[in-house]
Design a protein around this motif. Structure first.
Motif, PDB file in Angstrom:
ATOM      1  N   ILE A  80       6.668  -7.233  -0.729  1.00 13.13           N
ATOM      2  CA  ILE A  80       8.054  -7.243  -1.206  1.00 13.13           C
ATOM      3  C   ILE A  80       8.481  -5.891  -1.764  1.00 13.13           C
ATOM      4  O   ILE A  80       9.673  -5.569  -1.775  1.00 13.13           O
ATOM      5  N   PHE A  81       7.539  -5.096  -2.219  1.00 13.53           N
ATOM      6  CA  PHE A  81       7.878  -3.764  -2.738  1.00 13.53           C
ATOM      7  C   PHE A  81       7.797  -2.698  -1.652  1.00 13.53           C
ATOM      8  O   PHE A  81       8.033  -1.539  -1.917  1.00 13.53           O
ATOM      9  N   ARG A  82       7.474  -3.139  -0.448  1.00 11.86           N
ATOM     10  CA  ARG A  82       7.441  -2.266   0.730  1.00 11.86           C
ATOM     11  C   ARG A  82       6.578  -1.024   0.500  1.00 11.86           C
ATOM     12  O   ARG A  82       7.020   0.115   0.665  1.00 11.86           O
ATOM     13  N   PHE A  83       5.336  -1.286   0.142  1.00 15.05           N
ATOM     14  CA  PHE A  83       4.376  -0.198   0.019  1.00 15.05           C
ATOM     15  C   PHE A  83       3.908   0.210   1.416  1.00 15.05           C
ATOM     16  O   PHE A  83       3.828  -0.614   2.331  1.00 15.05           O
ATOM     17  N   CYS A  84       3.577   1.480   1.568  1.00 10.39           N
ATOM     18  CA  CYS A  84       2.946   1.918   2.809  1.00 10.39           C
ATOM     19  C   CYS A  84       1.580   1.246   2.947  1.00 10.39           C
ATOM     20  O   CYS A  84       0.929   0.940   1.948  1.00 10.39           O
ATOM     21  N   LEU A  85       1.180   1.014   4.175  1.00 12.55           N
ATOM     22  CA  LEU A  85      -0.123   0.409   4.441  1.00 12.55           C
ATOM     23  C   LEU A  85      -1.153   1.533   4.528  1.00 12.55           C
ATOM     24  O   LEU A  85      -1.312   2.178   5.567  1.00 12.55           O
ATOM     25  N   GLU A  86      -1.829   1.763   3.415  1.00 14.55           N
ATOM     26  CA  GLU A  86      -2.667   2.951   3.304  1.00 14.55           C
ATOM     27  C   GLU A  86      -3.862   2.933   4.242  1.00 14.55           C
ATOM     28  O   GLU A  86      -4.338   3.998   4.650  1.00 14.55           O
TER      29      GLU A  86
END
Length: 319
Positions: free
Chosen positions: A201-207
């Motif tokens: 939901i916070f749209r973090f990059c997929l590290e």
């Protein structure tokens, strides 16, 4: 001359097309012409910077002029990859089959310029190769069919790099000597990949996907050094796309960007190709978006990348 192998194509029955509004909204006459962005792509920008032409047209474009043949064309197929399974799922022409078109191009160039001059043009052409992102998104991350065959990402990277090497060696045998190879971008920071991760939901990059891209790029650079040493007379340039996009997403205000996690078209979360269309609301401030749709950068982003690559390529050519 600028002979390009990048994501553009023409009258084939492929799934991914950019022949409709709002693609091309910032091009002359606001005409969509298979560029997956609001305007120019990197190879257009480089062709302009090198005073060759403003736009690089697809080889299969109807009524392609002799002048276009002499100054360079594009052979890519939208949705293609080094892995044939990628192209099978998108109905694109596999990258490894595109040299067949290049042979036809050489034949026409010889008719226009004569055999000797044509091969001089090919030998001195700037040949740009950029692919791989579709392979990992469509075959390993989002639709993990290849993961069953290659449980470890490094094994699939080996497979893709071997396919890539076959392509470059084919181009070399056809006379290409100055070859520019694009790196993978930060795949985990593409809006569509952030959307694909449920509950993000916070749209973090997929590290992890970004780490995979870094590993692939490191291995690609090592391979390019070996290939250049083994292909007599060749010059191969590694075009880093990853780091510029990293800086743009981490320091957006430095470039005038305000939005890095979604595209300009529609919600910017999922829309691309046929899902980004005339019914999709499109942002007015396109130069403030890193991405135009959920996969492809905006013209502003391509401009920064192209402007950064141009002096590097000039120096490399002179070296």
């Amino acid at each position: 001359m600028n002979a390009n192998i990048i994501n553009v194509w023409f009258p084939l029955k492929i799934i991914f097309r950019a022949t409709h509004f709002p693609y091309g909204i910032d091009l002359p006459n606001k005409t969509a012409n298979e560029r997956f962005s609001n305007g120019k792509l990197v190879f257009d920008i480089l062709a302009t910077k090198f005073n060759i032409k403003k736009f690089v047209h697809p080889f299969l474009q109807p009524n392609l002029s002799d002048q276009d043949i002499v100054t360079g064309v594009c052979f890519a197929s939208a949705g293609a990859g080094y892995d044939d399974r990628t192209s099978l799922s998108t109905q694109a022409i596999p990258v490894l089959q595109q040299p067949r078109m290049f042979k036809s191009y050489i034949a026409r160039l010889k008719r226009v310029m004569g055999d000797k001059k044509a091969m001089e043009i090919i030998n001195n052409a700037l040949v740009v190769v950029s692919a791989g992102t579709n392979d990992f998104i469509l075959n390993y991350y989002d639709i993990p069919l290849r993961r069953l065959e290659y449980p470890h990402i490094s094994d699939y990277q080996d497979f893709v790099l071997k396919r890539f090497e076959r392509l470059v060696r084919k181009l070399y045998r056809l006379g290409c000597q100055k070859i520019v190879i694009g790196s993978l971008p930060r795949i985990g920071c593409l809006p569509i990949q952030m959307t694909a991760k449920f509950r993000n939901i916070f749209r973090f990059c997929l590290e992890q996907e970004n780490k995979d891209s870094v590993l692939y790029n490191q291995r690609l650079q090592k391979l390019l050094l070996k290939m250049e040493a083994s292909l007599t007379g060749s010059k191969i340039f590694y075009a880093d796309i990853y780091d510029p996009l990293l800086d743009m997403t981490q320091n957006p205000s430095k470039y005038g960007f305000k939005e890095t996690k979604r595209g300009c078209c529609g919600t910017g979360l999922l829309e691309a190709s046929f899902m980004c269309n005339a019914f999709s609301p499109t942002c007015q401030n396109r130069s403030e978006f890193v991405f135009f749709d959920s996969i492809h950068p905006s013209e502003a982003t391509y401009n920064y990348v192209g402007n950064g690559l141009e002096p590097q390529i000039r120096q490399w050519i002179k070296a």
